[in-house]
Write an enzyme that holds these catalytic residues in place. Structure first.
Site, PDB file in Angstrom:
ATOM      1  N   GLU A 167       0.803  -1.231   0.000  1.00 15.39           N
ATOM      2  CA  GLU A 167       0.000   0.000   0.000  1.00 15.39           C
ATOM      3  C   GLU A 167       0.835   1.280   0.000  1.00 15.39           C
ATOM      4  O   GLU A 167       0.585   2.187   0.791  1.00 15.39           O
ATOM      5  CB  GLU A 167      -0.987  -0.029   1.164  1.00 15.39           C
ATOM      6  CG  GLU A 167      -1.906  -1.236   1.081  1.00 15.39           C
ATOM      7  CD  GLU A 167      -2.830  -1.407   2.287  1.00 15.39           C
ATOM      8  OE1 GLU A 167      -2.867  -0.521   3.149  1.00 15.39           O
ATOM      9  OE2 GLU A 167      -3.514  -2.449   2.359  1.00 15.39           O
ATOM     10  N   GLU A 273      -6.267 -10.502  -1.651  1.00 19.14           N
ATOM     11  CA  GLU A 273      -7.052 -10.271  -0.423  1.00 19.14           C
ATOM     12  C   GLU A 273      -8.544 -10.198  -0.752  1.00 19.14           C
ATOM     13  O   GLU A 273      -9.258  -9.292  -0.308  1.00 19.14           O
ATOM     14  CB  GLU A 273      -6.594  -8.981   0.267  1.00 19.14           C
ATOM     15  CG  GLU A 273      -5.103  -8.935   0.545  1.00 19.14           C
ATOM     16  CD  GLU A 273      -4.665  -7.762   1.423  1.00 19.14           C
ATOM     17  OE1 GLU A 273      -5.524  -7.089   2.009  1.00 19.14           O
ATOM     18  OE2 GLU A 273      -3.449  -7.538   1.510  1.00 19.14           O
TER      19      GLU A 273
HETATM   20  O1  G3I Z   1      -2.664  -8.313  18.422  1.00 19.17           O
HETATM   21  C1  G3I Z   1      -3.519  -7.393  19.097  1.00 19.17           C
HETATM   22  C2  G3I Z   1      -3.945  -7.982  20.395  1.00 19.17           C
HETATM   23  O2  G3I Z   1      -2.830  -8.135  21.215  1.00 19.17           O
HETATM   24  C3  G3I Z   1      -4.993  -7.064  21.032  1.00 19.17           C
HETATM   25  O3  G3I Z   1      -5.494  -7.665  22.175  1.00 19.17           O
HETATM   26  C4  G3I Z   1      -6.153  -6.794  20.062  1.00 19.17           C
HETATM   27  C5  G3I Z   1      -7.167  -5.793  20.617  1.00 19.17           C
HETATM   28  O4  G3I Z   1      -8.007  -5.316  19.574  1.00 19.17           O
HETATM   29  O5  G3I Z   1      -5.622  -6.245  18.891  1.00 19.17           O
HETATM   30  C6  G3I Z   1      -4.721  -7.121  18.241  1.00 19.17           C
HETATM   31  O6  G3I Z   1      -4.255  -6.562  17.085  1.00 19.17           O
HETATM   32  C7  G3I Z   1      -5.179  -6.431  16.050  1.00 19.17           C
HETATM   33  C8  G3I Z   1      -4.734  -7.325  14.892  1.00 19.17           C
HETATM   34  O7  G3I Z   1      -5.545  -7.098  13.775  1.00 19.17           O
HETATM   35  C9  G3I Z   1      -4.782  -8.802  15.239  1.00 19.17           C
HETATM   36  O8  G3I Z   1      -6.090  -9.182  15.533  1.00 19.17           O
HETATM   37  C10 G3I Z   1      -5.193  -4.987  15.633  1.00 19.17           C
HETATM   38  O9  G3I Z   1      -5.783  -4.211  16.656  1.00 19.17           O
HETATM   39  C11 G3I Z   1      -5.973  -4.824  14.353  1.00 19.17           C
HETATM   40  O10 G3I Z   1      -5.810  -3.495  13.896  1.00 19.17           O
HETATM   41  C12 G3I Z   1      -5.450  -5.778  13.294  1.00 19.17           C
HETATM   42  O11 G3I Z   1      -6.221  -5.615  12.147  1.00 19.17           O
HETATM   43  C13 G3I Z   1      -5.673  -6.117  10.952  1.00 19.17           C
HETATM   44  C14 G3I Z   1      -5.394  -4.984   9.978  1.00 19.17           C
HETATM   45  O12 G3I Z   1      -4.941  -5.502   8.735  1.00 19.17           O
HETATM   46  C15 G3I Z   1      -4.327  -4.039  10.507  1.00 19.17           C
HETATM   47  O13 G3I Z   1      -3.130  -4.695  10.644  1.00 19.17           O
HETATM   48  C16 G3I Z   1      -6.662  -7.104  10.334  1.00 19.17           C
HETATM   49  O14 G3I Z   1      -6.802  -8.242  11.182  1.00 19.17           O
HETATM   50  C17 G3I Z   1      -6.184  -7.550   8.955  1.00 19.17           C
HETATM   51  O15 G3I Z   1      -7.186  -8.308   8.327  1.00 19.17           O
HETATM   52  C18 G3I Z   1      -5.905  -6.313   8.106  1.00 19.17           C
HETATM   53  O16 G3I Z   1      -5.398  -6.779   6.872  1.00 19.17           O
HETATM   54  C19 G3I Z   1      -5.124  -5.757   5.895  1.00 19.17           C
HETATM   55  C20 G3I Z   1      -3.912  -6.214   5.130  1.00 19.17           C
HETATM   56  O17 G3I Z   1      -2.852  -6.452   6.024  1.00 19.17           O
HETATM   57  C21 G3I Z   1      -3.520  -5.167   4.084  1.00 19.17           C
HETATM   58  N1  G3I Z   1      -4.633  -4.853   3.214  1.00 19.17           N
HETATM   59  C22 G3I Z   1      -5.880  -4.501   3.875  1.00 19.17           C
HETATM   60  C23 G3I Z   1      -6.277  -5.585   4.880  1.00 19.17           C
HETATM   61  C24 G3I Z   1      -7.586  -5.250   5.550  1.00 19.17           C
HETATM   62  O18 G3I Z   1      -7.463  -4.107   6.336  1.00 19.17           O
END
Ligand code: G3I
Length: 381
Positions: A167, A273
């Protein structure tokens, strides 16, 4: 920008994600034996069929079975992102990544590494000082080099390909997205990232991955970046088009125009994705920095038949397009395994009930699954 581009950009104070991965929102166990053919069987000779997962999904035997049976590629949904792997300088954690690699190896599944450089889920120290100011270029470059070298070398021979940079293209600016890496290093941080990855593993596949780069408003910027990578001698092996699409668009003609622009420019692609958002919102894509005005939670009790059919029709037209060009596409990966484990239950607002994938919360195949199988098989006759 077109209708489906990011029109109303509201800056989020933080990333509004909730229970988004790993079978968090799953009800019951499979009540129906696995259907045959499976997705990989039906797609054999065309492209791999992948799913994004968290390592903890593998602790649920039914989900692990579904992954093993219905997918022959997995992408690490979160656990190979920089902040997961190296939260503090030099403190690498490969526990989850190793678990995914073991599972992939044991089941003859291709593991996709996601991602080496991204502005989300990135540790601040890598490109910024304690005051939030950009680090000197050399220091930032060395942090990025050390990260990429350590991670890529650790998984050498176990990862099929890496999303090297994720991105980097701006949605509303003239070219690259304004990120901590860009501010510290400059526009060539993308080239440098590919150089470091290639040094670390001469054999692994390297991808540039982004959302909406198939759409008119963003495509030329992506093609410019690819040309610059090519000129620098680090041409990506393929271009990852994410495919976070909506039930109402982009229309298939627009998608075909987008995909073929990459083919015409000499690049093969993967769909990396894929999901179809069934809930109301007014902008496409997957930009976690914005909240595209989502409202309501109309399908909290399940998807009505008519919407199931609409989803099946949408997947049908998408797979008709993808199979038409399957010689230029190596992998189609769904962003999640089933509707209980999709980021779209938590974005753009937490706590909604989305239905974007081929398997429901009980791990049962939906009409969309049958539609995809039908298209994959029809092409073979
Ligand atoms: O790991 C922490 C955990 O320790 C904590 O307790 C919890 C509380 O909410 O959060 C956890 O982290 C989260 C993580 O996902 C794992 O579940 C983050 O808050 C959350 O922001 C994160 O979201 C991910 C997001 O990317 C940001 O990294 C989504 O699961 C994931 O599906 C999404 O994937 C992205 C691709 O990487 C790039 N393209 C877009 C796609 C969708 O947004």
């Amino acid at each position: 920008m077109n209708t489906f581009a990011l029109v109303t950009l509201l800056v989020l104070a933080g990333c509004q994600m909730s229970r988004v991965a790993g079978g968090d929102d799953r009800a019951g166990v499979p009540i129906e034996p696995t259907r045959e053919p499976t997705l990989p069987e039906a797609a054999e000779g065309r492209f791999l069929i992948g799913t994004a997962i968290m390592a903890r999904a593998l602790d649920d035997p039914a989900v692990a079975d579904l992954i093993r049976t219905q997918y022959n590629a997995i992408t690490a949904e979160n656990e190979l992102k920089p902040k997961s792997v190296q939260p503090e300088p030099g403190a690498f954690d490969f526990t989850a990544g190793d678990k995914l690699a073991d599972f992939a190896e044991a089941n003859d599944i291709a593991l996709i590494g996601h991602t080496l450089v991204w502005h989300q889920q990135a540790p601040a120290w890598m490109f910024e000082d304690e005051a939030g100011e950009p680090l000197p270029r050399d220091e930032a470059l060395e942090n990025m080099r050390a990260h990429i070298h350590t991670v890529v070398k650790h998984f050498k021979g176990r990862v099929h390909g890496w999303d090297v940079v994720n991105e980097a293209i701006s949605d509303n600016g003239p070219y690259l997205r304004d990120t901590p890496a860009l501010r510290a290093i400059g526009d060539d941080y993308v080239i440098k990232a590919f150089e470091f990855a290639r040094e670390a593993d001469p054999d692994v596949e390297l991808y540039y991955n982004d959302f909406n780069i198939e759409l008119d408003y963003k495509r030329d910027k992506a093609l410019r970046l690819l040309a610059e990578l090519d000129a620098a001698g680090v041409r990506p092996d393929r271009v990852g088009i994410q495919g976070h699409w909506l039930i109402g668009g982009p229309d298939i003609e627009q998608l075909e125009r987008g995909l073929t622009a990459y083919f015409d420019a000499g690049y093969d692609i993967d769909i990396t994705e894929l999901d179809i958002d069934m809930l109301p919102r007014d902008a496409a894509g997957a930009d976690l920095d914005i909240s595209p005005g989502a409202v309501g939670n109309p399908y909290a009790d399940g998807l009505p038949d008519e919407r199931q059919q609409a989803l099946a029709d949408r997947y049908r037209e998408i797979f008709e397009l993808l199979t038409k060009y399957d010689e230029r596409i190596s992998r189609v990966t769904f962003w999640g395994t089933h509707d209980g484990a999709t980021w779209l239950n938590g974005w753009p607002v937490r706590g909604r009930t989305n239905h974007p994938l081929l398997f429901d919360r009980q791990l049962q195949p939906k009409p969309a699954f049958d539609a995809v199988i039908e298209v994959l098989q029809a092409k073979k006759q």
